[in-house]
Design a protein around this motif. Structure first.
Motif, short mmCIF file in Angstrom:
data_model
loop_
_atom_site.label_atom_id
_atom_site.label_comp_id
_atom_site.label_asym_id
_atom_site.label_seq_id
_atom_site.Cartn_x
_atom_site.Cartn_y
_atom_site.Cartn_z
N GLU A 92 1.06 -0.76 0.03
CA GLU A 92 -0.42 -0.21 0.09
C GLU A 92 1.51 1.40 0.27
O GLU A 92 0.83 2.73 -0.17
CB GLU A 92 -1.18 -0.03 1.60
N GLY A 96 -0.46 2.59 -2.69
CA GLY A 96 -1.15 3.05 -3.02
C GLY A 96 -1.82 3.86 -3.13
O GLY A 96 -2.76 4.45 -3.97
N ARG A 108 -10.31 0.27 -2.20
CA ARG A 108 -9.12 -0.27 -1.50
C ARG A 108 -9.17 -1.20 -0.52
O ARG A 108 -9.39 -0.72 0.75
CB ARG A 108 -8.08 1.46 -1.06
N CYS A 153 -7.02 3.32 4.13
CA CYS A 153 -7.72 2.38 3.28
C CYS A 153 -9.05 2.24 3.23
O CYS A 153 -9.40 2.66 4.99
CB CYS A 153 -6.75 0.91 3.09
#
Length: 413
Positions: A92, A96, A108, A153
């Motif tokens: 991530e 990300g 996500r 996330c």
């Protein structure tokens, strides 16, 4: 409610289910997504290995990606996934921001595997010969990085209830950002358990674990230096079979056949060797998550002796599949008792069956997991509005990983 159909999994490595619990976990999830009829692409910057699963055979597309390279931006835009699944926070951290920039409407999800900051803080305490306290986590840089990743996330999947509590109570993470999903198993049928070798037909102790994972190497050192000599003194004919993928030279040098200490490297079939052993030993002194090797022991009807770290979050209030002891002398004593006493051994085996049936059945988790994903997709905008700290961390002024990556891109040109 629209189902998510197009999933991108960004893996830390290519999955190796026969090498580690993390590989088993990833295989489970990929098969689950395919079972639901979803298109799945697995991408990783890691090198391919001889032991990775054949993704094409299970209908998963594969893609090699590069770190710090704009080629990923074109790839992810073209793929246009509805969900991106990050395998561990490091992925991530790397990708990300690119996903957020080029596929802002993709859900996500982070699969933590275990809390790295907890495992590494415990490891540091062991090296410093002191007791770990939860305050150790608050001063660690990796804690800040991992918590930031969780906040960025939409959902983080946890395998450990202890870690769920830690994130909510110590780090004040909103429970809506966390979801408990351990390794999940099919029930053990009577037909399967009837095929298990009985107590009399089993022999030897066994340890099994991937040696790339530092807690496993430390546990084998613990066995070699402290625990095995105590067991061997009581059972002079017993053997300890140490299996594990990627053993280094320092592991191989522990081979001492005359003392019953056998380093055997990778097991071609882990369940086969565990099913023949009488007792699994797992004297883990640090770690996090739940331990695949101990679940595997239960699946094979093989009792185990482990530590409180090894058994953490695994059995709830149920009795363990053997014994949990932190003191080396007590650990060895219980290992000998389990090895010698058929009634204790049979009772421990039954405990393992009960733990699987009450805590790890696939049917108890997967339907709800799918509903959670679909609900998040349907309500993504409002979900993200509630996660204000996550949006703060996505703000350009705090995107240090993004600008470091862009600097490396320019440097590479």
């Amino acid at each position: 409610m629209n189902l998510i159909q197009n999933i991108l999994v960004i893996g830390f490595v290519w999955p190796e289910p026969n090498s580690s619990a993390a590989g088993t976990r990833m295989e489970q999830l990929l098969l689950l997504f395919k079972q639901w009829g979803w298109r799945v692409t697995y991408a990783t910057p890691a090198m391919e290995s001889d032991f990775m699963i054949d993704l094409g055979a299970i209908g998963v597309e594969k893609k090699s990606i590069k770190l710090n390279c704009p080629s990923f931006d074109n790839f992810v835009q073209e793929l246009n996934p509805t969900m991106v699944f990050f395998d561990r926070f490091l992925m991530e951290e790397q990708f990300g921001w690119r996903v957020a920039e080029f596929c802002p409407n993709a859900l996500r999800i982070l699969d933590t595997i275990d809390l790295h900051c907890l495992r590494l803080s415990r490891q540091k305490a062991i090296k410093e010969k002191r007791k770990f306290v939860f305050q150790d986590l608050l001063s660690e840089e990796i804690s800040k990085r991992e918590i930031a990743s969780i906040l960025r996330c939409d959902l983080s999947i946890m395998v450990s209830e202890v870690e769920m509590d830690l994130l909510q109570n110590t780090f004040k993470i909103d429970p809506d950002l966390l979801y408990y999903l351990p390794l999940f198993l099919d029930p053990i049928s009577e037909e399967e358990s009837s095929l298990w070798l009985p107590f009399e037909e089993r022999k030897d102790f066994i340890f099994i674990g991937n040696f790339v994972h530092e807690p496993n190497w430390n546990a084998v050192q613990n066995l070699n230096e402290t625990i095995w000599p105590l067991i061997r003194k009581e059972l002079p004919e017993a053997n300890l079979l140490v299996y594990g993928a990627y053993p280094s030279q320092k592991v191989l040098q522990l081979q001492q056949p005359k003392k019953g200490f056998h380093i055997l490297g990778r097991a071609e079939n882990a369940q086969e060797v565990v099913s023949k052993a009488r007792v699994v030993l797992a004297p883990l002194r640090f770690g996090a998550g739940i331990k695949g090797k101990l679940l595997e022991a239960m699946q094979c009807g093989t009792p185990s002796v482990t530590t409180s770290i090894g058994a953490e979050s695994m059995c709830g209030n149920l009795p363990w599949n053997g014994f949990i002891k932190d003191d080396p002398a007590e650990f060895a004593l219980k290992a000998v008792a389990l090895y010698n006493d058929k009634s204790i051994w049979n009772s421990a085996q039954n405990n393992g069956i009960a733990i699987i049936e009450k805590r790890y059945l696939k049917s108890d988790f997967v339907t709800n997991f799918k509903e959670i994903i679909c609900n998040l997709e349907s309500n993504l905008k409002s979900h993200r509005l509630k996660n204000f700290m996550g949006s703060v961390l996505q703000h350009q002024s705090l995107q240090s990983s993004k600008y470091m990556s862009k600097w490396i891109e320019e440097k590479n040109k």
